[in-house]
Design a protein around this motif. Structure first.
Motif, PDB file in Angstrom:
ATOM      1  N   PHE A   5       0.858  -1.179   0.000  1.00 29.21           N
ATOM      2  CA  PHE A   5       0.000   0.000   0.000  1.00 29.21           C
ATOM      3  C   PHE A   5       0.897   1.233   0.000  1.00 29.21           C
ATOM      4  N   ARG A   6       0.434   2.341  -0.640  1.00 28.75           N
ATOM      5  CA  ARG A   6       1.319   3.489  -0.839  1.00 28.75           C
ATOM      6  C   ARG A   6       0.835   4.778  -0.180  1.00 28.75           C
ATOM      7  N   ASP A   7      -0.432   4.924   0.127  1.00 25.52           N
ATOM      8  CA  ASP A   7      -0.966   6.230   0.490  1.00 25.52           C
ATOM      9  C   ASP A   7      -1.338   6.341   1.963  1.00 25.52           C
ATOM     10  N   ALA A   9      -3.932   8.178   2.957  1.00 26.99           N
ATOM     11  CA  ALA A   9      -5.387   8.074   2.970  1.00 26.99           C
ATOM     12  C   ALA A   9      -5.819   6.683   2.537  1.00 26.99           C
ATOM     13  N   GLY A  10      -6.994   6.275   3.028  1.00 26.17           N
ATOM     14  CA  GLY A  10      -7.528   4.974   2.652  1.00 26.17           C
ATOM     15  C   GLY A  10      -8.106   4.261   3.855  1.00 26.17           C
ATOM     16  N   PRO A  11      -8.772   3.132   3.610  1.00 32.84           N
ATOM     17  CA  PRO A  11      -9.353   2.384   4.721  1.00 32.84           C
ATOM     18  C   PRO A  11      -8.274   1.804   5.622  1.00 32.84           C
ATOM     19  N   SER A  12      -8.660   1.450   6.815  1.00 33.32           N
ATOM     20  CA  SER A  12      -7.719   0.864   7.770  1.00 33.32           C
ATOM     21  C   SER A  12      -7.148  -0.446   7.221  1.00 33.32           C
ATOM     22  N   LEU A  13      -5.856  -0.594   7.340  1.00 37.64           N
ATOM     23  CA  LEU A  13      -5.197  -1.830   6.902  1.00 37.64           C
ATOM     24  C   LEU A  13      -5.330  -2.930   7.938  1.00 37.64           C
ATOM     25  N   LEU A  91       3.080  -0.811   4.266  1.00 34.50           N
ATOM     26  CA  LEU A  91       2.651   0.529   3.879  1.00 34.50           C
ATOM     27  C   LEU A  91       3.917   1.302   3.521  1.00 34.50           C
ATOM     28  N   ARG A 115      -4.848   4.737   9.594  1.00 33.71           N
ATOM     29  CA  ARG A 115      -4.491   3.887   8.455  1.00 33.71           C
ATOM     30  C   ARG A 115      -4.048   2.496   8.887  1.00 33.71           C
TER      31      ARG A 115
END
Length: 326
Positions: A5-7, A9-13, A91, A115
């Motif tokens: 994953f790179r960002d 922002a986004g849903p919880s990993l 991440l 994140r």
């Protein structure tokens, strides 16, 4: 398999919570591997998700502002080393101006908590983060106590009394101390890449080479080396290699890694190989003409064969049996 994953922002990993570690992880050396093993162990004990958080480019590259920064591994190689160390979720944040300006408190809230769902965080004692590197272990512990996550500091990993660190490994490599670097890395230093077509001058001179472009990567080593090449069948192929700007033929152009595989006959164009460095033979030189260069290559190849066959080692890095003209 590793999930990348790179960002920010986004849903919880890790909706159920994670045990995580943060670092540049250049080289993924023995200290990094010990840290990653601890994260996996603690995640299993707490039934949480193990996570690694890293950065590309690594922060010191970003702050160097165009000045070449030697790397122990490319971004691709780092991911592969993390995978082999047991990391299943990474991440890898884009380190840019926005991330560099992010306050330490916001990094904790946006990256660690939202994140990554961090419940337990592992870092090194000298870990710094956030704008102006204001964040440290003390701030992490203060925020952890308030926001509900634990902070643990990983002890240094020592090898023969030396602290394992990426900077120390780079110093050993720059000095030609490949055995010392390997003892800290946990493997020999290597550079991988796809074989590309060059000028084919080596073939005309009797030394065809497999060429790897470094691209934006800056190597911590340059010169002439005894090496082993992986990725060709089920054996490590003995070879002699040069890494540099080829001053005799190019006048100092783009750095290129060129490996001449001993007693090999085949087409490697497009294949991904890995060149593993055994020992430095000498620095790169500019010769008066191609005949002088070929005579020195003959000596380099003979010396590399002897080293790789275990017949002898150089008394010190860069010492030739037949000193080359300057």
């Amino acid at each position: 398999m590793i999930s990348l994953f790179r960002d920010v922002a986004g849903p919880s990993l890790a909706p159920g919570g994670s045990v995580a570690c943060v670092g540049a992880f250049d080289g993924v050396h023995l200290g990094h591997r010990a840290l990653l093993a601890r994260v996996r162990e603690r995640a299993a004990a707490r039934a949480l998700t193990p996570l690694a958080i890293s950065f590309e480019p690594i922060p010191r590259e970003f702050f160097a502002r165009g000045t070449p920064v030697p790397r122990l591994a490319s971004a691709r190689e780092k991911i592969e080393h993390l995978r082999s160390a047991g990391v299943s979720a990474l991440l890898s944040l884009r380190f840019d101006a926005a991330l560099a300006a992010m306050p330490a408190e916001r990094f904790v809230e946006d990256v660690l908590l939202r994140r990554c769902g961090v419940r337990e965080l592992w870092v090194g004692a000298d870990f710094r983060f956030g704008h102006a590197r204001r964040g440290d272990v003390a701030l992490l512990r203060e925020l952890g106590a308030r926001l509900g996550f634990d902070v643990e500091v990983m002890d240094d990993v020592l090898v023969d009394g030396e602290r394992t660190s990426s900077s120390g490994i780079r110093r050993h490599l720059a000095a030609g101390e490949f055995d010392a670097a390997a003892s800290l890395l946990g493997r020999r230093f290597a550079i991988g890449g796809h074989v590309v077509r060059g000028q084919q001058l080596g073939r005309k001179l009797g030394y065809p080479t497999a060429n790897i472009r470094l691209g934006r990567r800056t190597s911590p080593v340059d010169g002439i080396f005894a090496v082993r090449v992986h990725g060709i069948g089920d054996r490590a192929w003995p070879a002699v290699a040069s890494l540099g700007v080829r001053p005799t033929v190019d006048g100092g152009g783009e750095p290129l890694l060129e490996a001449h595989l001993f007693d090999f006959d085949g087409d490697l164009y497009g294949r991904r190989i890995e060149v593993e460095f055994e020992q430095k033979l000498r620095d790169e030189l500019k010769f008066d003409d191609l005949d002088a260069m070929v005579r020195q290559i003959d000596r380099d190849a003979e010396q590399a064969r002897a080293i790789l066959a275990g017949e002898k080692r150089l008394r010190r890095t860069g010492e030739s049996r037949d000193p080359a003209p300057i």
